[in-house]
Design a protein around this motif. Structure first.
Motif, PDB file in Angstrom:
ATOM      1  N   THR A   1       7.688  16.381  27.477  1.00  0.00           N
ATOM      2  CA  THR A   1       6.623  15.767  28.273  1.00  0.00           C
ATOM      3  C   THR A   1       5.650  16.803  28.841  1.00  0.00           C
ATOM      4  O   THR A   1       4.566  16.457  29.310  1.00  0.00           O
ATOM      5  CB  THR A   1       7.212  14.953  29.438  1.00  0.00           C
ATOM      6  OG1 THR A   1       8.101  15.786  30.197  1.00  0.00           O
ATOM      7  CG2 THR A   1       7.972  13.739  28.904  1.00  0.00           C
ATOM      8  N   SER A   2       6.050  18.061  28.784  1.00  0.00           N
ATOM      9  CA  SER A   2       5.165  19.143  29.252  1.00  0.00           C
ATOM     10  C   SER A   2       4.587  19.912  28.071  1.00  0.00           C
ATOM     11  O   SER A   2       4.197  21.078  28.204  1.00  0.00           O
ATOM     12  CB  SER A   2       5.936  20.097  30.172  1.00  0.00           C
ATOM     13  OG  SER A   2       6.436  19.411  31.309  1.00  0.00           O
ATOM     14  N   GLY A   3       4.525  19.266  26.924  1.00  0.00           N
ATOM     15  CA  GLY A   3       4.067  19.934  25.708  1.00  0.00           C
ATOM     16  C   GLY A   3       2.593  20.283  25.675  1.00  0.00           C
ATOM     17  O   GLY A   3       2.160  21.080  24.846  1.00  0.00           O
ATOM     18  N   GLY A   4       1.801  19.675  26.555  1.00  0.00           N
ATOM     19  CA  GLY A   4       0.382  20.009  26.615  1.00  0.00           C
ATOM     20  C   GLY A   4      -0.489  19.101  25.750  1.00  0.00           C
ATOM     21  O   GLY A   4      -0.007  18.234  25.018  1.00  0.00           O
ATOM     22  N   GLN A   5      -1.790  19.344  25.844  1.00  0.00           N
ATOM     23  CA  GLN A   5      -2.775  18.497  25.174  1.00  0.00           C
ATOM     24  C   GLN A   5      -2.650  18.528  23.654  1.00  0.00           C
ATOM     25  O   GLN A   5      -2.707  17.484  22.998  1.00  0.00           O
ATOM     26  CB  GLN A   5      -4.187  18.938  25.593  1.00  0.00           C
ATOM     27  CG  GLN A   5      -5.326  18.175  24.942  1.00  0.00           C
ATOM     28  CD  GLN A   5      -5.407  16.729  25.387  1.00  0.00           C
ATOM     29  OE1 GLN A   5      -4.701  16.319  26.320  1.00  0.00           O
ATOM     30  NE2 GLN A   5      -6.250  15.949  24.736  1.00  0.00           N
TER      31      GLN A   5
ATOM     32  N   ILE B   1      11.418   9.901  21.030  1.00  0.00           N
ATOM     33  CA  ILE B   1      12.292  11.054  21.284  1.00  0.00           C
ATOM     34  C   ILE B   1      11.474  12.330  21.419  1.00  0.00           C
ATOM     35  O   ILE B   1      11.671  13.133  22.335  1.00  0.00           O
ATOM     36  CB  ILE B   1      13.327  11.195  20.148  1.00  0.00           C
ATOM     37  CG1 ILE B   1      14.261   9.984  20.135  1.00  0.00           C
ATOM     38  CG2 ILE B   1      14.125  12.490  20.311  1.00  0.00           C
ATOM     39  CD1 ILE B   1      15.170   9.923  18.931  1.00  0.00           C
ATOM     40  N   ALA B   2      10.522  12.518  20.486  1.00  0.00           N
ATOM     41  CA  ALA B   2       9.688  13.719  20.496  1.00  0.00           C
ATOM     42  C   ALA B   2       8.841  13.804  21.760  1.00  0.00           C
ATOM     43  O   ALA B   2       8.584  14.897  22.276  1.00  0.00           O
ATOM     44  CB  ALA B   2       8.787  13.737  19.257  1.00  0.00           C
TER      45      ALA B   2
ATOM     46  N   PHE C   1      -1.358  15.715  18.677  1.00  0.00           N
ATOM     47  CA  PHE C   1      -0.661  15.757  17.390  1.00  0.00           C
ATOM     48  C   PHE C   1       0.321  14.600  17.265  1.00  0.00           C
ATOM     49  O   PHE C   1       0.359  13.894  16.254  1.00  0.00           O
ATOM     50  CB  PHE C   1       0.084  17.083  17.235  1.00  0.00           C
ATOM     51  CG  PHE C   1       1.085  17.086  16.098  1.00  0.00           C
ATOM     52  CD1 PHE C   1       0.651  17.187  14.781  1.00  0.00           C
ATOM     53  CD2 PHE C   1       2.447  16.953  16.349  1.00  0.00           C
ATOM     54  CE1 PHE C   1       1.565  17.169  13.731  1.00  0.00           C
ATOM     55  CE2 PHE C   1       3.359  16.932  15.309  1.00  0.00           C
ATOM     56  CZ  PHE C   1       2.911  17.033  13.994  1.00  0.00           C
ATOM     57  N   LEU C   2       1.127  14.399  18.303  1.00  0.00           N
ATOM     58  CA  LEU C   2       2.148  13.358  18.263  1.00  0.00           C
ATOM     59  C   LEU C   2       1.521  11.966  18.211  1.00  0.00           C
ATOM     60  O   LEU C   2       1.955  11.103  17.435  1.00  0.00           O
ATOM     61  CB  LEU C   2       3.051  13.475  19.494  1.00  0.00           C
ATOM     62  CG  LEU C   2       4.374  12.705  19.460  1.00  0.00           C
ATOM     63  CD1 LEU C   2       5.233  13.164  18.292  1.00  0.00           C
ATOM     64  CD2 LEU C   2       5.120  12.895  20.782  1.00  0.00           C
TER      65      LEU C   2
END
Length: 214
Positions: free
Chosen positions: A93-97, A87-88, A102-103
């Protein structure tokens, strides 16, 4: 994964569970290998895809399992964490590097240690223990290696075609994830077949013992 002379052990995991986890792992390993895009976005999309399938399989099989105790409880927790990762990843999907790393490390560290703990505490009592130890160790190792990649890593190089390129942290981490899935997928296919045979041996041995008692 039981030796020829060892007494068959019961398995708390159905043989199709590792197989269901292996299929997306192998598919995504191939997709990353042949993709020219090794961006954080690709990493998040593939991570979301894998964890959605794996989390659904683990959580569903754990909830439906007739077994009770710490193994079922921790398997449910593992499935829940895996689905939460999906979900996260899907919603950002555009959260970056930085978000991707982290995820990925949080998912790998938590689920890896859960699976490793299950394997270590179940040794000699559960046919799934050896697979849990291997997969848990491999997943926890992925978290550690990814954390060792410098966020600002950048290495210019010239490709075989003479074109100047740049090796970045994103390319390295996505490549590591693809390698992890390749190893995981192959191992889980073998594990699934081994569990299937082990379950048959255990059922046959149990039936033989009951016949003797009767």
């Amino acid at each position: 994964m039981t030796s020829a002379h060892a007494e068959p052990l019961p398995a708390s995991t159905a043989w199709y569970v590792p197989l269901a986890r292996a299929i997306p792992a192998v598919a995504l390993a191939i997709a990353i290998t042949f993709s020219a895009d090794h961006s954080a976005r690709l990493g998040l999309v593939t991570l979301a895809s894998f964890t959605l399938v794996a989390g659904t399989v683990i959580l569903t099989s754990s909830l439906l399992s007739p077994h009770r105790g710490i193994v079922r409880t921790l398997s449910i927790a593992q499935g829940a964490v895996t689905l939460a990762t999906a979900i996260a990843a899907f919603v950002a999907t555009s959260g970056g590097q930085a978000y991707f790393v982290f995820l990925l490390t949080a998912f790998a560290a938590i689920t890896g240690f859960i699976e490793l703990y299950l394997g270590l505490r179940s040794r000699g009592r559960d046919a799934s223990s050896r697979d849990w130890v291997f997969v848990g160790s491999l997943t926890a190792l992925l978290a550690l290696i990814v954390l060792l990649v410098p966020p600002a890593f950048s290495q210019p190089y010239t490709g075989p075609d003479g074109v100047d390129r740049e090796l970045t942290a994103s390319i390295v981490v996505v490549g590591l994830l693809g390698a992890y899935w390749a190893i995981l997928g192959v191992y889980l296919v073998i594990a699934a077949l081994s569990l299937k045979w082990s379950n048959k041996d255990y059922v046959a041995a149990t039936a033989a013992v009951q016949q003797k008692e009767d």
